[in-house]
Design a protein around this motif. Structure first.
Motif, PDB file in Angstrom:
ATOM      1  N   SER A  42     -36.548  53.013  36.112  1.00  0.00           N
ATOM      2  CA  SER A  42     -37.155  53.258  34.813  1.00  0.00           C
ATOM      3  C   SER A  42     -36.479  54.434  34.114  1.00  0.00           C
ATOM      4  O   SER A  42     -36.292  55.506  34.707  1.00  0.00           O
ATOM      5  CB  SER A  42     -38.640  53.561  35.004  1.00  0.00           C
ATOM      6  OG  SER A  42     -39.240  53.848  33.775  1.00  0.00           O
ATOM      7  N   PHE A  43     -36.106  54.230  32.854  1.00  0.00           N
ATOM      8  CA  PHE A  43     -35.563  55.286  32.006  1.00  0.00           C
ATOM      9  C   PHE A  43     -36.522  55.444  30.832  1.00  0.00           C
ATOM     10  O   PHE A  43     -36.657  54.519  30.014  1.00  0.00           O
ATOM     11  CB  PHE A  43     -34.162  54.938  31.486  1.00  0.00           C
ATOM     12  CG  PHE A  43     -33.132  54.788  32.582  1.00  0.00           C
ATOM     13  CD1 PHE A  43     -32.619  55.890  33.221  1.00  0.00           C
ATOM     14  CD2 PHE A  43     -32.690  53.530  32.964  1.00  0.00           C
ATOM     15  CE1 PHE A  43     -31.670  55.755  34.231  1.00  0.00           C
ATOM     16  CE2 PHE A  43     -31.741  53.388  33.962  1.00  0.00           C
ATOM     17  CZ  PHE A  43     -31.241  54.505  34.600  1.00  0.00           C
ATOM     18  N   GLY A  45     -38.219  55.792  27.522  1.00  0.00           N
ATOM     19  CA  GLY A  45     -37.753  55.529  26.162  1.00  0.00           C
ATOM     20  C   GLY A  45     -36.698  54.451  26.076  1.00  0.00           C
ATOM     21  O   GLY A  45     -36.411  53.942  25.006  1.00  0.00           O
ATOM     22  N   PHE A  46     -36.093  54.103  27.208  1.00  0.00           N
ATOM     23  CA  PHE A  46     -35.055  53.065  27.198  1.00  0.00           C
ATOM     24  C   PHE A  46     -35.584  51.756  27.754  1.00  0.00           C
ATOM     25  O   PHE A  46     -35.544  50.733  27.096  1.00  0.00           O
ATOM     26  CB  PHE A  46     -33.823  53.519  27.984  1.00  0.00           C
ATOM     27  CG  PHE A  46     -32.723  52.499  27.987  1.00  0.00           C
ATOM     28  CD1 PHE A  46     -31.989  52.239  26.841  1.00  0.00           C
ATOM     29  CD2 PHE A  46     -32.431  51.781  29.140  1.00  0.00           C
ATOM     30  CE1 PHE A  46     -30.987  51.280  26.838  1.00  0.00           C
ATOM     31  CE2 PHE A  46     -31.432  50.828  29.142  1.00  0.00           C
ATOM     32  CZ  PHE A  46     -30.712  50.581  27.997  1.00  0.00           C
ATOM     33  N   GLY A  47     -36.055  51.778  29.005  1.00  0.00           N
ATOM     34  CA  GLY A  47     -36.594  50.559  29.571  1.00  0.00           C
ATOM     35  C   GLY A  47     -36.650  50.583  31.080  1.00  0.00           C
ATOM     36  O   GLY A  47     -36.386  51.600  31.721  1.00  0.00           O
ATOM     37  N   PRO A  80     -37.528  46.315  27.820  1.00  0.00           N
ATOM     38  CA  PRO A  80     -37.189  47.467  26.972  1.00  0.00           C
ATOM     39  C   PRO A  80     -38.386  48.392  26.766  1.00  0.00           C
ATOM     40  O   PRO A  80     -39.524  47.940  26.690  1.00  0.00           O
ATOM     41  CB  PRO A  80     -36.743  46.830  25.658  1.00  0.00           C
ATOM     42  CG  PRO A  80     -37.341  45.480  25.662  1.00  0.00           C
ATOM     43  CD  PRO A  80     -37.494  45.068  27.087  1.00  0.00           C
ATOM     44  N   GLY A  81     -38.085  49.680  26.640  1.00  0.00           N
ATOM     45  CA  GLY A  81     -39.113  50.682  26.394  1.00  0.00           C
ATOM     46  C   GLY A  81     -39.454  50.770  24.915  1.00  0.00           C
ATOM     47  O   GLY A  81     -38.766  50.219  24.049  1.00  0.00           O
ATOM     48  N   GLY A  83     -39.304  53.299  22.768  1.00  0.00           N
ATOM     49  CA  GLY A  83     -38.297  53.974  21.938  1.00  0.00           C
ATOM     50  C   GLY A  83     -37.132  53.056  21.605  1.00  0.00           C
ATOM     51  O   GLY A  83     -36.633  53.040  20.471  1.00  0.00           O
ATOM     52  N   PHE A  84     -36.699  52.265  22.580  1.00  0.00           N
ATOM     53  CA  PHE A  84     -35.597  51.321  22.374  1.00  0.00           C
ATOM     54  C   PHE A  84     -36.013  50.230  21.380  1.00  0.00           C
ATOM     55  O   PHE A  84     -35.256  49.869  20.482  1.00  0.00           O
ATOM     56  CB  PHE A  84     -35.200  50.724  23.725  1.00  0.00           C
ATOM     57  CG  PHE A  84     -33.951  49.885  23.697  1.00  0.00           C
ATOM     58  CD1 PHE A  84     -32.878  50.208  22.890  1.00  0.00           C
ATOM     59  CD2 PHE A  84     -33.846  48.761  24.496  1.00  0.00           C
ATOM     60  CE1 PHE A  84     -31.722  49.446  22.875  1.00  0.00           C
ATOM     61  CE2 PHE A  84     -32.699  47.985  24.492  1.00  0.00           C
ATOM     62  CZ  PHE A  84     -31.647  48.332  23.671  1.00  0.00           C
ATOM     63  N   LYS A  85     -37.230  49.737  21.516  1.00  0.00           N
ATOM     64  CA  LYS A  85     -37.733  48.716  20.589  1.00  0.00           C
ATOM     65  C   LYS A  85     -37.771  49.246  19.158  1.00  0.00           C
ATOM     66  O   LYS A  85     -37.409  48.553  18.213  1.00  0.00           O
ATOM     67  CB  LYS A  85     -39.144  48.277  20.996  1.00  0.00           C
ATOM     68  CG  LYS A  85     -39.197  47.420  22.229  1.00  0.00           C
ATOM     69  CD  LYS A  85     -40.639  47.051  22.517  1.00  0.00           C
ATOM     70  CE  LYS A  85     -40.791  46.348  23.829  1.00  0.00           C
ATOM     71  NZ  LYS A  85     -42.205  46.067  24.147  1.00  0.00           N
ATOM     72  N   LEU A  87     -35.920  51.600  17.839  1.00  0.00           N
ATOM     73  CA  LEU A  87     -34.558  51.721  17.324  1.00  0.00           C
ATOM     74  C   LEU A  87     -34.023  50.373  16.859  1.00  0.00           C
ATOM     75  O   LEU A  87     -33.394  50.271  15.811  1.00  0.00           O
ATOM     76  CB  LEU A  87     -33.620  52.293  18.388  1.00  0.00           C
ATOM     77  CG  LEU A  87     -33.732  53.785  18.650  1.00  0.00           C
ATOM     78  CD1 LEU A  87     -32.904  54.172  19.854  1.00  0.00           C
ATOM     79  CD2 LEU A  87     -33.280  54.563  17.438  1.00  0.00           C
ATOM     80  N   LEU A  94     -31.449  56.675  15.075  1.00  0.00           N
ATOM     81  CA  LEU A  94     -30.751  57.477  16.079  1.00  0.00           C
ATOM     82  C   LEU A  94     -30.421  58.843  15.495  1.00  0.00           C
ATOM     83  O   LEU A  94     -30.080  58.956  14.308  1.00  0.00           O
ATOM     84  CB  LEU A  94     -29.442  56.804  16.482  1.00  0.00           C
ATOM     85  CG  LEU A  94     -29.518  55.729  17.537  1.00  0.00           C
ATOM     86  CD1 LEU A  94     -28.167  55.046  17.680  1.00  0.00           C
ATOM     87  CD2 LEU A  94     -29.933  56.302  18.862  1.00  0.00           C
TER      88      LEU A  94
END
Length: 164
Positions: A42-43, A45-47, A80-81, A83-85, A87, A94
């Motif tokens: 898990s990252f 904000g990323f996923g 996806p997390g 934050g990624f969604k 963006l 960004l």
């Protein structure tokens, strides 16, 4: 973006192509190892990369319409997390890239000049690849048409043998 382009982007941050390549390979290897063991990677904000189990099920062969059993299987998945969604949808932007120190600019300036030559070569190579891909695609279409005729002939042959 492919792996080579991604490494080029990492070179801007890390400064060295060899370091960027090692970093990317190590990261991918560790994610693959952890997911194959069943762990979640898990990252924030990323996923999340995870291992998912798919149950056994009945499916249909699209060509014949015949029901086919599909065994249970395990597949890798990425979720996806938030934050990624955001963006991707455009709700969030960004942050702008920060300017590097003067020494970094000098090395970047030296590296960009050869890169321009490579992009012109890349463009020519891409054009050739498009031409060959379109040729192979047209060949594949003609092969498919021939294969369709063959399968149609086989089906009619089967039907005539069944009637006897």
């Amino acid at each position: 973006m492919n792996k080579a382009e991604f490494i080029d982007a990492l070179v801007e941050h890390l400064g060295d192509r060899k370091t960027a390549l090692k970093a990317l390979d190590a990261m991918l290897e560790e994610i693959q190892r952890a997911v194959s063991k069943g762990e979640k990677v898990s990252f924030a904000g990323f996923g999340v990369f995870e291992k998912r189990q798919r149950a056994a099920r009945m499916a249909r062969n699209p060509r014949t319409g015949e029901a086919v059993r599909v065994k249970k299987t395990v597949v890798p998945a990425f979720r996806p997390g938030q934050g990624f969604k955001e963006l991707v949808t455009g709700e969030k932007k960004l942050p702008k890239k920060t300017a590097k120190k003067s020494t970094a600019k000098k090395t970047t300036a030296k590296k960009t000049a050869p890169a321009k030559k490579a992009t012109t070569r890349k463009a020519a190579t891409t054009q050739k690849a498009v031409r060959t891909a379109s040729k192979s695609a047209s060949k594949a279409v003609t092969k498919r048409v021939g294969a369709t005729k063959k399968t149609a002939a086989k089906k009619t042959a089967k039907k005539t043998t069944r009637k006897r």
